[in-house]
Design a protein around this motif. Sequence first.
Motif, PDB file in Angstrom:
ATOM      1  N   LYS A 222       0.840  -1.189   0.000  1.00  0.00           N
ATOM      2  CA  LYS A 222       0.000   0.000   0.000  1.00  0.00           C
ATOM      3  C   LYS A 222       0.883   1.250   0.000  1.00  0.00           C
ATOM      4  O   LYS A 222       1.998   1.225   0.540  1.00  0.00           O
ATOM      5  CB  LYS A 222      -0.922   0.025   1.222  1.00  0.00           C
ATOM      6  CG  LYS A 222      -1.866  -1.165   1.309  1.00  0.00           C
ATOM      7  CD  LYS A 222      -2.895  -1.159   0.186  1.00  0.00           C
ATOM      8  CE  LYS A 222      -3.897  -2.289   0.373  1.00  0.00           C
ATOM      9  NZ  LYS A 222      -4.922  -2.327  -0.691  1.00  0.00           N
ATOM     10  N   THR A 253      -2.039  10.969  -4.673  1.00  0.00           N
ATOM     11  CA  THR A 253      -2.435  10.697  -6.052  1.00  0.00           C
ATOM     12  C   THR A 253      -3.461   9.562  -6.062  1.00  0.00           C
ATOM     13  O   THR A 253      -3.884   9.088  -5.002  1.00  0.00           O
ATOM     14  CB  THR A 253      -1.224  10.273  -6.907  1.00  0.00           C
ATOM     15  OG1 THR A 253      -0.780   8.980  -6.460  1.00  0.00           O
ATOM     16  CG2 THR A 253      -0.079  11.272  -6.795  1.00  0.00           C
ATOM     17  N   LYS A 254      -3.809   9.106  -7.232  1.00  0.00           N
ATOM     18  CA  LYS A 254      -4.745   7.988  -7.361  1.00  0.00           C
ATOM     19  C   LYS A 254      -4.136   6.674  -6.874  1.00  0.00           C
ATOM     20  O   LYS A 254      -4.845   5.669  -6.747  1.00  0.00           O
ATOM     21  CB  LYS A 254      -5.202   7.854  -8.814  1.00  0.00           C
ATOM     22  CG  LYS A 254      -6.065   9.015  -9.292  1.00  0.00           C
ATOM     23  CD  LYS A 254      -6.509   8.825 -10.729  1.00  0.00           C
ATOM     24  CE  LYS A 254      -7.381  10.001 -11.179  1.00  0.00           C
ATOM     25  NZ  LYS A 254      -7.842   9.840 -12.579  1.00  0.00           N
ATOM     26  N   LYS A 255      -2.843   6.686  -6.592  1.00  0.00           N
ATOM     27  CA  LYS A 255      -2.175   5.484  -6.080  1.00  0.00           C
ATOM     28  C   LYS A 255      -2.105   5.465  -4.551  1.00  0.00           C
ATOM     29  O   LYS A 255      -1.699   4.469  -3.954  1.00  0.00           O
ATOM     30  CB  LYS A 255      -0.760   5.398  -6.647  1.00  0.00           C
ATOM     31  CG  LYS A 255      -0.692   5.204  -8.152  1.00  0.00           C
ATOM     32  CD  LYS A 255       0.754   5.105  -8.610  1.00  0.00           C
ATOM     33  CE  LYS A 255       0.830   4.904 -10.125  1.00  0.00           C
ATOM     34  NZ  LYS A 255       2.249   4.806 -10.587  1.00  0.00           N
ATOM     35  N   THR A 256      -2.490   6.554  -3.900  1.00  0.00           N
ATOM     36  CA  THR A 256      -2.372   6.678  -2.443  1.00  0.00           C
ATOM     37  C   THR A 256      -3.450   5.858  -1.732  1.00  0.00           C
ATOM     38  O   THR A 256      -4.623   5.927  -2.091  1.00  0.00           O
ATOM     39  CB  THR A 256      -2.487   8.147  -2.008  1.00  0.00           C
ATOM     40  OG1 THR A 256      -1.529   8.931  -2.722  1.00  0.00           O
ATOM     41  CG2 THR A 256      -2.246   8.281  -0.511  1.00  0.00           C
ATOM     42  N   ASN A 257      -3.023   5.105  -0.702  1.00  0.00           N
ATOM     43  CA  ASN A 257      -3.965   4.309   0.102  1.00  0.00           C
ATOM     44  C   ASN A 257      -4.147   4.835   1.517  1.00  0.00           C
ATOM     45  O   ASN A 257      -5.195   4.630   2.131  1.00  0.00           O
ATOM     46  CB  ASN A 257      -3.494   2.853   0.175  1.00  0.00           C
ATOM     47  CG  ASN A 257      -3.364   2.209  -1.183  1.00  0.00           C
ATOM     48  OD1 ASN A 257      -2.255   1.956  -1.651  1.00  0.00           O
ATOM     49  ND2 ASN A 257      -4.484   1.965  -1.837  1.00  0.00           N
ATOM     50  N   LEU A 284     -10.594  12.496  -3.460  1.00  0.00           N
ATOM     51  CA  LEU A 284     -10.441  11.156  -4.034  1.00  0.00           C
ATOM     52  C   LEU A 284     -11.321  10.137  -3.319  1.00  0.00           C
ATOM     53  O   LEU A 284     -11.868   9.222  -3.945  1.00  0.00           O
ATOM     54  CB  LEU A 284      -8.969  10.728  -3.953  1.00  0.00           C
ATOM     55  CG  LEU A 284      -8.010  11.482  -4.889  1.00  0.00           C
ATOM     56  CD1 LEU A 284      -6.560  11.128  -4.570  1.00  0.00           C
ATOM     57  CD2 LEU A 284      -8.326  11.165  -6.353  1.00  0.00           C
ATOM     58  N   ILE A 285     -11.466  10.290  -2.004  1.00  0.00           N
ATOM     59  CA  ILE A 285     -12.328   9.386  -1.236  1.00  0.00           C
ATOM     60  C   ILE A 285     -13.775   9.524  -1.712  1.00  0.00           C
ATOM     61  O   ILE A 285     -14.504   8.533  -1.864  1.00  0.00           O
ATOM     62  CB  ILE A 285     -12.213   9.672   0.282  1.00  0.00           C
ATOM     63  CG1 ILE A 285     -10.824   9.248   0.791  1.00  0.00           C
ATOM     64  CG2 ILE A 285     -13.307   8.932   1.054  1.00  0.00           C
ATOM     65  CD1 ILE A 285     -10.550   9.687   2.210  1.00  0.00           C
ATOM     66  N   LYS A 287     -14.738  10.183  -4.562  1.00  0.00           N
ATOM     67  CA  LYS A 287     -14.849   9.563  -5.885  1.00  0.00           C
ATOM     68  C   LYS A 287     -14.711   8.042  -5.820  1.00  0.00           C
ATOM     69  O   LYS A 287     -14.691   7.382  -6.862  1.00  0.00           O
ATOM     70  CB  LYS A 287     -13.780  10.145  -6.815  1.00  0.00           C
ATOM     71  CG  LYS A 287     -13.969  11.634  -7.101  1.00  0.00           C
ATOM     72  CD  LYS A 287     -12.838  12.184  -7.950  1.00  0.00           C
ATOM     73  CE  LYS A 287     -13.017  13.683  -8.199  1.00  0.00           C
ATOM     74  NZ  LYS A 287     -11.894  14.265  -8.969  1.00  0.00           N
ATOM     75  N   GLN A 289     -12.137   6.237  -4.209  1.00  0.00           N
ATOM     76  CA  GLN A 289     -10.800   5.648  -4.108  1.00  0.00           C
ATOM     77  C   GLN A 289     -10.600   4.936  -2.771  1.00  0.00           C
ATOM     78  O   GLN A 289     -11.106   5.365  -1.735  1.00  0.00           O
ATOM     79  CB  GLN A 289      -9.731   6.740  -4.279  1.00  0.00           C
ATOM     80  CG  GLN A 289      -8.296   6.192  -4.188  1.00  0.00           C
ATOM     81  CD  GLN A 289      -7.278   7.143  -4.769  1.00  0.00           C
ATOM     82  OE1 GLN A 289      -7.553   7.820  -5.747  1.00  0.00           O
ATOM     83  NE2 GLN A 289      -6.096   7.191  -4.180  1.00  0.00           N
ATOM     84  N   ASP A 290      -9.851   3.840  -2.804  1.00  0.00           N
ATOM     85  CA  ASP A 290      -9.491   3.084  -1.594  1.00  0.00           C
ATOM     86  C   ASP A 290      -8.404   3.857  -0.867  1.00  0.00           C
ATOM     87  O   ASP A 290      -7.215   3.572  -1.001  1.00  0.00           O
ATOM     88  CB  ASP A 290      -9.002   1.683  -1.979  1.00  0.00           C
ATOM     89  CG  ASP A 290      -8.535   0.881  -0.769  1.00  0.00           C
ATOM     90  OD1 ASP A 290      -8.942   1.222   0.366  1.00  0.00           O
ATOM     91  OD2 ASP A 290      -7.764  -0.077  -0.956  1.00  0.00           O
ATOM     92  N   LEU A 291      -8.811   4.850  -0.114  1.00  0.00           N
ATOM     93  CA  LEU A 291      -7.877   5.740   0.568  1.00  0.00           C
ATOM     94  C   LEU A 291      -8.427   6.044   1.953  1.00  0.00           C
ATOM     95  O   LEU A 291      -9.603   6.375   2.100  1.00  0.00           O
ATOM     96  CB  LEU A 291      -7.707   7.034  -0.243  1.00  0.00           C
ATOM     97  CG  LEU A 291      -6.513   7.948   0.069  1.00  0.00           C
ATOM     98  CD1 LEU A 291      -6.306   8.951  -1.065  1.00  0.00           C
ATOM     99  CD2 LEU A 291      -6.699   8.713   1.371  1.00  0.00           C
TER     100      LEU A 291
END
Length: 303
Positions: A222, A253-257, A284-285, A287, A289-291
């Motif tokens: 992660k 970013t879109k890669k952040t968990n 992002l959350i 939208k 995203q798994d963050l």
Amino acid sequence: MKRILALDFETANPSRTSMCSVGYALIEDGKIIKNEEILIDPEEYFDSFNISIHGITPDMVEGELTFPDVWKKYIQPLISEDTILIAHNAGFDMSVLRHTCDKYNMEYPNFKYLCTRILSKNNYQSLNSYSLSTVVEHLGLEFEHHKASEDALMCAKIYLDIKSKYENLNLDEFCKEMKVRLGTMMPDGYKACETKHSSYDIKDIKAENEEGIDENHIFFNKQVVFTGTLCMPRKEAMQHVVNIGGQVADSVTKKTNFLVLGVQDLRQLNGKKKSSKVIKAESLIEKGQDLEIIDEDEFLRLI
């Protein structure tokens, strides 16, 4: 540096608001002149694990003073304008102090401090660990670990051993020689004591021991990002993540968990209530995203 005050806090449970003991060792003119432990009523529950560590039980603190009175009666009188505080793994103790002050709506005290763990790492370079017990053993000393007065006393002795090699240096010169930045606690904020690193590249942060990688850990594979001031240097926090098997980055970013929240410096927010990283993470959350946004306490429990 005529007056040095070594501090150590113990907590009743995993929460940093649950201070149940404070130990101190006071150094004046290079000599330890006072060493004491004061029990504190944390007004919180006691966790069995914490009791197994320090041995303090609920009945032992029954009728004792709470933190505001202990600080005012015992600790505050020891801190003058030129007093430097020290602690081993100071990030933990400073975090406990800040959280406990927040709990009681107290203004943060004003002082500068050093971490003897960082000083030890920069001075005793042959050790495989810089935990208090390891450094104490290296110096040939014995103590009762996790008894606050004993831990504070050992912290003081570690400091005196290191400082004895630089007797003629003033505070600024000593810090420069040790390659550390003084930590600061102040009413409107906090700056961590940390090693003065040259700039580093995140790509150069590699797992120190691949055997320590845990495929079952929540951070494994992660990406973790940090914002704000942490209780430890940012690079050290990143190293913990990488050692577990996680990844780190500087920006959300879109890669952040995971986004880990440290103390936010209001002066750097330019009038905003949140940092740009938090704003981006929340967007992002929304939208999908798994963050997850977690605070520093949760991060420390996880590592």
